[in-house]
Design a protein around this motif. Structure first.
Motif, PDB file in Angstrom:
ATOM      1  N   PRO A 323      10.466  -4.124 -18.767  1.00 38.28           N
ATOM      2  CA  PRO A 323       9.750  -4.166 -20.047  1.00 38.28           C
ATOM      3  C   PRO A 323       8.378  -4.804 -19.901  1.00 38.28           C
ATOM      4  O   PRO A 323       8.228  -5.845 -19.250  1.00 38.28           O
ATOM      5  N   GLY A 324       7.389  -4.170 -20.514  1.00 38.80           N
ATOM      6  CA  GLY A 324       6.029  -4.695 -20.465  1.00 38.80           C
ATOM      7  C   GLY A 324       5.683  -5.514 -21.681  1.00 38.80           C
ATOM      8  O   GLY A 324       4.698  -6.261 -21.686  1.00 38.80           O
ATOM      9  N   ARG A 347      16.398 -13.654 -31.355  1.00 37.63           N
ATOM     10  CA  ARG A 347      14.988 -14.034 -31.196  1.00 37.63           C
ATOM     11  C   ARG A 347      14.816 -14.967 -30.015  1.00 37.63           C
ATOM     12  O   ARG A 347      13.931 -14.772 -29.166  1.00 37.63           O
ATOM     13  N   ASP A 348      15.680 -15.977 -29.931  1.00 37.55           N
ATOM     14  CA  ASP A 348      15.563 -16.952 -28.840  1.00 37.55           C
ATOM     15  C   ASP A 348      15.923 -16.322 -27.496  1.00 37.55           C
ATOM     16  O   ASP A 348      15.307 -16.624 -26.468  1.00 37.55           O
ATOM     17  N   VAL A 349      16.922 -15.444 -27.490  1.00 40.04           N
ATOM     18  CA  VAL A 349      17.282 -14.741 -26.254  1.00 40.04           C
ATOM     19  C   VAL A 349      16.134 -13.837 -25.822  1.00 40.04           C
ATOM     20  O   VAL A 349      15.836 -13.706 -24.629  1.00 40.04           O
ATOM     21  N   ALA A 350      15.458 -13.220 -26.805  1.00 43.72           N
ATOM     22  CA  ALA A 350      14.312 -12.359 -26.487  1.00 43.72           C
ATOM     23  C   ALA A 350      13.186 -13.161 -25.845  1.00 43.72           C
ATOM     24  O   ALA A 350      12.520 -12.688 -24.908  1.00 43.72           O
ATOM     25  N   VAL A 351      12.948 -14.372 -26.345  1.00 40.44           N
ATOM     26  CA  VAL A 351      11.913 -15.237 -25.752  1.00 40.44           C
ATOM     27  C   VAL A 351      12.259 -15.553 -24.302  1.00 40.44           C
ATOM     28  O   VAL A 351      11.402 -15.482 -23.408  1.00 40.44           O
ATOM     29  N   ALA A 354      11.846 -12.389 -22.111  1.00 39.12           N
ATOM     30  CA  ALA A 354      10.433 -12.121 -21.826  1.00 39.12           C
ATOM     31  C   ALA A 354       9.918 -13.040 -20.724  1.00 39.12           C
ATOM     32  O   ALA A 354       9.184 -12.614 -19.825  1.00 39.12           O
ATOM     33  N   GLN A 355      10.327 -14.299 -20.770  1.00 39.32           N
ATOM     34  CA  GLN A 355       9.899 -15.253 -19.741  1.00 39.32           C
ATOM     35  C   GLN A 355      10.406 -14.818 -18.367  1.00 39.32           C
ATOM     36  O   GLN A 355       9.663 -14.852 -17.380  1.00 39.32           O
ATOM     37  N   CYS A 359       6.878 -10.816 -19.038  1.00 40.18           N
ATOM     38  CA  CYS A 359       6.100  -9.993 -19.968  1.00 40.18           C
ATOM     39  C   CYS A 359       5.828 -10.773 -21.247  1.00 40.18           C
ATOM     40  O   CYS A 359       6.531 -11.745 -21.562  1.00 40.18           O
ATOM     41  N   PRO A 360       4.820 -10.368 -22.013  1.00 44.75           N
ATOM     42  CA  PRO A 360       4.540 -11.067 -23.270  1.00 44.75           C
ATOM     43  C   PRO A 360       5.579 -10.748 -24.333  1.00 44.75           C
ATOM     44  O   PRO A 360       6.211  -9.691 -24.305  1.00 44.75           O
TER      45      PRO A 360
END
Length: 739
Positions: A323-324, A347-351, A354-355, A359-360
């Motif tokens: 994922p970009g 939301r927290d899992v997504a953060v 991403a880390q 990716c941003p």
């Protein structure tokens, strides 16, 4: 030389077992593979955790079957599951179960295959004439194959030629055509037409916001999460679309999370229309898809065909290789939190994902969560603002109606100002949204003689009256019963309905405005699979004048002709025993109000309230998020509530009230023995909703600065504390609901 696999069987505890990999499966088994393995007298499905060169366990059995061909779980998602298990106090097996949709995990559905026909040689008019003289139906079928000019589904050819499938079988036997099976995707949007759209011109604020996201996309190191704080109607979705376009240009993929299934149809329409010109596949993942559709959409992502994934909470585990960008729309929404084990916050899992993906991540909201705003203040998140609506459209005017004066002690759904405002919109041909976050017709059935209230036998709540089915229903456990015609206690026929739900609002609106076209959107009215999409489509086309609904119409939807929003009871969620009540009320009012005035015409919002001086209502009235946050943060810091501390809520439930209370007291005592300094453990108390689904519930809350320290203390006690068979304990890390 045999090799071995360590397998975690489903629903067999957290104990991994070793198995021999048969030589013919050696190339197929890898970490993340789903397999069938023998355990005692049964065959169980499980997940391969690792492949071993050796095992010292005697008498090992062989893996029975490899499911799905390739490893279904990506390595980075594997590590994410381990983190969820450790952080959210759950078993690894429970965390692993999140990574795959049930239909994929259980291999309940296979790929759909259809028969396709293609011509084996050139078919001339002379061939068709000769065949028609002997077998006219075969000639019609052969002509249909010729006209198609490419392999075509036999079901379609049968309709075109007006013949049965057997005719094509005969043509195959004669050597005219070949019939072959091909996989066919079950597309939930197969019947929809998406007209390609182009990038919109950005205003100055949007351009700066997009540039900030592009800088993060180009960053060689994992960038800070971006909080896109934009007022309703400020064009956040356009930023998402153009950011994804930049990511696709690099050959990478994008993941978009939305909080509600009801938001998905409109979001999918915008994304599919925008990326249709680029011929990019957009996959949709949510629980309202049919099993076959969910199977095919997931495999579309796993195979790399889909570069864009849109979905609700569970889509955070979409199997995208690289994922970009990850986008979390309406990041403040409590529906991102799963309320059953494992109780993760998407939301927290997504953060975290991403880390780890480097990716941003963009967290978008008009009313960010207090936690996210705190992360901006302490420098963990980057803040990007959109303070104005696009095209310089004005924010809607919000007026507060003091229902204490309007109703004069009685109960009424509509104040005179709201009735007048609706009449005005109907005359102008404009649309109205009426919001009440409570479904059903009436909230209780009450006897005025003896005071009896019809209550749920399984939960500590009054039953809600649903007039359509003439029944009482519990919205906690689902219990239903016939609505009584007389009081069950004193037999008086004067038992009446009290309180207001969306069904009653709809009924009142139809009586006041008999010529208006009215629809309702709530969990009762939207039970059919396509109900969301069809209702929203009709509203968008102007076929509905007044839309009545619960929170599923409160956010993310864009209807330019809506100029009036009426909020029936703004106090509904304000007076509950939860420190987040004020925050949730402010967010909901702001989001609902944001549905008005999104087109050329100015919007108006009427907020009916019995506590009009509440800070949540007053700050929402002035669209003042930062003013609300300032006073809310002061309250949270004074009483050491999140985000100034971390919290773990432990709930004990049992059919016996005494057992639940005693177990909770014992748990608290043991917990205090192992918790380090700095962690406060509350007394054992009944839950605000003491009885739910037949179980009595007691709670204790831990508060401290280290979530991991609290989680490990809870897990230590859980592993050491023997529980009676009918007592259950659940730990909720970072709870969003305290009920």
């Amino acid at each position: 030389m045999p090799s071995f696999a360590r397998v975690l069987p489903d629903k067999a505890g957290d104990r991994a077992l070793d198995y021999i990999i048969p030589p013919h499966m050696a190339e197929m088994v890898a970490p993340g593979s789903r397999v069938k393995v023998p355990l005692r007298a049964r065959l169980l499905q499980g997940t391969v955790l690792e492949v071993l060169e050796d095992s010292d366990v005697p008498g090992l059995k062989e893996i029975h079957e490899v499911m799905g061909g390739q490893p279904l779980i990506l390595p980075k998602l594997f590590e994410l599951a381990r983190w969820i298990s450790d952080y959210y106090c759950c078993s690894l097996e429970a965390a692993m179960s999140c990574l795959l949709p049930q239909v994929v995990r259980q291999a309940q559905v296979s790929a759909k295959k259809r028969n396709f026909a293609r011509a084996l040689r050139e078919i001339t008019d002379d061939d068709l004439e000769k065949l028609a003289a002997k077998a006219p139906r075969q000639a019609d079928a052969l002509n249909a194959v010729q006209q198609a000019g490419k392999p075509t589904a036999i079901t379609e050819l049968c309709q075109t030629a007006g013949v049965s499938e057997g005719v094509f079988r005969t043509l195959e036997e004669k050597g005219w055509i070949a019939i072959e099976q091909e996989e066919v995707a079950r597309d939930p949007h197969a019947g929809d037409t998406f007209i390609p759209t182009q990038d919109l011109e950005l205003n100055e604020e949007q351009a700066l916001a997009l540039e900030a996201v592009k800088v993060a996309i180009a960053s060689p190191t994992p960038p800070r999460p971006i909080l896109l704080f934009g007022v309703t109607g400020s064009g956040k979705t356009e930023i998402y679309l153009q950011s994804i376009k930049a990511v696709l240009a690099q050959g990478r993929s994008a993941l978009v999370l939305v909080p509600e299934i009801s938001l998905t149809p409109q979001t999918v329409e915008r994304f599919k229309a925008r990326f249709a010109a680029l011929q990019q596949e957009v996959a949709v993942l949510h629980s309202h898809l049919a099993a076959g559709e969910r199977h095919d959409e997931w495999y579309k992502v796993r195979s790399g065909k889909a570069k864009i994934v849109i979905g609700a909470r569970s889509a955070v585990f979409a199997p995208l290789e690289s994922p970009g960008i990850i986008i979390v729309d309406e990041e403040h929404e409590s529906s991102y939190k799963q309320e059953e084990t494992p109780r993760y916050n998407a939301r927290d899992v997504a953060v975290l994902r991403a880390q780890r993906e480097g990716c941003p991540i963009v967290l978008g909201s008009a009313t960010p969560s207090i936690e996210s705003w705190h992360n901006v203040q302490n420098g963990k998140y980057q803040l990007v603002r959109l303070a104005q609506r696009v095209d310089d459209r004005k924010m809607p005017v919000i007026r507060i109606v003091d229902m204490r004066k309007t109703t004069k002690g009685g109960e009424s759904a509509f104040s005179p100002p709201l009735v007048t405002a609706i009449e005005s919109r109907l005359k102008k041909g404009e649309q109205t949204i009426l919001f009440l976050n409570r479904r059903g017709f009436s909230t209780t059935m009450l006897c005025e003689v003896c005071g009896h209230v019809c209550e749920c036998p399984n939960c500590s709540v009054a039953l809600t009256y649903h007039r359509d089915a003439s029944q009482l229903a519990c919205h906690i456990c689902g219990h239903t019963e016939r609505a009584p015609k007389v009081c069950p206690e004193c037999r008086d026929p004067g038992i009446r309905h009290a309180g207001i739900g969306t069904q009653k609002v709809e009924d009142i609106v139809r009586k006041i405005f008999p010529k208006a076209r009215i629809a309702r959107m709530d969990a009762d009215a939207m039970s059919r699979k396509d109900a969301y999409r069809l209702t929203l489509g009709a509203f968008k086309k102007g076929e509905i004048d007044i839309l009545v609904g619960t929170q599923m119409i409160a956010k993310g939807l864009h209807f330019p002709n809506v100029t009036l929003v009426g909020i029936i009871n703004a106090d509904l969620g304000l007076h509950v025993p939860d420190f987040r009540a004020g925050e949730r009320t402010f967010q909901l009012l702001t989001q609902v109000a944001g549905r008005a005035g999104r087109g050329e015409m100015e919007g108006e919002v009427l907020v009916q309230s019995y506590t009009p001086t509440s800070p949540s209502i007053q700050f929402a009235r002035h669209h003042d998020f930062e003013g609300f946050v300032e006073q809310e943060m002061e309250f949270r810091e004074r009483f050491h509530f999140p985000p100034f501390s971390r919290m773990v809520l432990v709930t004990v439930r049992s059919e016996s009230r005494e057992k639940a209370e005693f177990t909770t007291q014992t748990f608290v005592r043991r917990l205090r023995e192992v918790t380090p300094e700095g962690i406060a453990v509350s007394e054992a108390t009944p839950a605000p909703l003491e009885k739910a689904k037949g179980y009595y519930r007691f709670q204790t809350a831990l508060r401290g600065t280290s979530t991991r320290a609290m989680s490990r203390a809870v897990q230590t006690v859980l592993h050491a504390l023997p529980l009676p068979e009918d007592v259950f304990i659940v730990a909720d890390v970072d709870p969003v609901q305290l009920m």
